[in-house]
Design a protein around this motif. Sequence first.
Motif, short mmCIF file in Angstrom:
data_model
loop_
_atom_site.label_atom_id
_atom_site.label_comp_id
_atom_site.label_asym_id
_atom_site.label_seq_id
_atom_site.Cartn_x
_atom_site.Cartn_y
_atom_site.Cartn_z
N VAL A 142 0.83 -1.33 -0.21
CA VAL A 142 0.11 -0.02 -0.18
C VAL A 142 0.80 1.30 0.11
CG1 VAL A 142 -1.93 -1.21 1.29
CG2 VAL A 142 -0.07 0.18 2.50
N ARG B 161 -10.48 6.49 -5.70
CA ARG B 161 -9.87 5.84 -6.91
C ARG B 161 -9.28 4.46 -6.59
NH1 ARG B 161 -5.12 9.66 -8.72
NH2 ARG B 161 -4.82 7.76 -10.08
N PHE B 162 -8.97 3.98 -5.45
CA PHE B 162 -8.11 2.82 -4.99
C PHE B 162 -9.20 2.03 -4.18
CE2 PHE B 162 -5.20 6.51 -5.44
CZ PHE B 162 -4.42 5.88 -6.35
N GLU C 65 -13.37 -1.32 -1.31
CA GLU C 65 -12.96 -1.02 -2.89
C GLU C 65 -13.83 0.29 -3.03
OE1 GLU C 65 -10.91 -2.50 -5.00
OE2 GLU C 65 -11.37 -1.40 -6.54
N LYS C 66 -12.70 1.30 -3.51
CA LYS C 66 -13.03 2.84 -4.02
C LYS C 66 -14.03 3.25 -3.23
CE LYS C 66 -11.83 1.80 -8.72
NZ LYS C 66 -11.71 0.64 -8.86
N ALA D 73 -3.57 3.03 0.24
CA ALA D 73 -4.13 2.83 -0.98
C ALA D 73 -3.56 1.30 -1.62
CB ALA D 73 -4.27 3.66 -2.12
N PHE E 255 -2.05 -0.55 -4.39
CA PHE E 255 -1.70 0.26 -5.84
C PHE E 255 -1.51 -0.86 -7.01
CE2 PHE E 255 1.94 0.15 -3.53
CZ PHE E 255 2.92 -0.38 -4.04
N THR F 93 -10.89 -7.24 -4.18
CA THR F 93 -11.07 -6.78 -2.66
C THR F 93 -12.36 -7.85 -1.96
OG1 THR F 93 -10.80 -4.70 -3.58
CG2 THR F 93 -11.57 -4.82 -1.38
N ASP G 21 0.32 4.54 -11.91
CA ASP G 21 -0.93 4.08 -12.64
C ASP G 21 -0.61 4.62 -14.13
OD1 ASP G 21 -3.27 3.16 -13.59
OD2 ASP G 21 -4.33 4.71 -12.76
#
Length: 285
Positions: A154, A164-165, A185-186, A197, A199, A226, A249
């Motif tokens: 993370v 976003r993550f 999740e998000k 987060a 990644f 997740t 990303d």
Amino acid sequence: MKAMVPAAGLGTRFLPATKEQPKEMLPVVGKPVIQYVVEEAVAAGVNDILMITGRGKRAIEDHFDRSHELESLLERAGNTEKLREVCAISELANVFYVRQGRPRGLGHAVMCGAQHMGNEPFFLMLGDVIVPNGECLPRLKAAYERFGASVIAVAEVEPDQVSRFGVIAGEEIEPGLWRLTDLVEKPSVAEAPSNLAIFGRYLLTPKVFEVLPHIAPGRGGEIQLTDALREVLKTEDIYAIKTSTGGFDTGTILSWLETNITLALASPEYGAALRESLQRLMEQR
Ligand code: UTP
């Protein structure tokens, strides 16, 4: 240890560039994103890499294969440097492929690789994320060897970026090391249990293959990894290690541009010249 690299997604956030071309093949400072991923795995001692691919992803297979026509052309032209570079790509590792019939989510992609991974822990590396320094996988492995459990890498993100993550919740048992209590999740900014987060680098135990077939489609109608990891958490510990760099990303146009600029600025070959051009461009605005 083997590595699994899911690369079967549609890349809709990068259309139209990804209409016929895998987003994992987009170039970042002169080579495709997925080559960085394979090189990272190889540097960590992985020699068996399973890519999850699908329709429209043939360019990935061709990239890691020999290219006889190109090789003999470079040989005839006496371009030994490029010839060596091109040949080295096909010799990086043993790369295997499994197709995900339809991109039904990251969890589903992981399930497609179950047979190849067998009953062993494995690295999971997202095919559109570049992790620049070679520390991440060895740290995941060291934590696995200590706890015998799944470990997730993370990184801290700005609190307004959490949506976003996937984000973790847990207890920090020593600096930089968490034992998880949950994963979300998000999440919305308000709901996020932390700003740590996920990644795109994991070391997972085969338990995930036991739970995945029972995971119903979740967010966005996709089978979410997740959700599977939350299920794993009911019977096994999961740990997280905090990395300082996180990952780059490359899945959106803006993040891809930022990744290119960051890595090019850091490159001995292009850094100085790019810095100058950027300064000039900024002054002209
Ligand atoms: P993303 O969610 O970023 O990829 O998945 P995507 O679905 O291609 O992106 P958008 O939302 O349409 O733009 C992260 C990684 O997991 C792979 C992707 O190829 C990417 O490398 N993936 C995703 C799969 O292999 N299969 C899937 O069903 C989904």
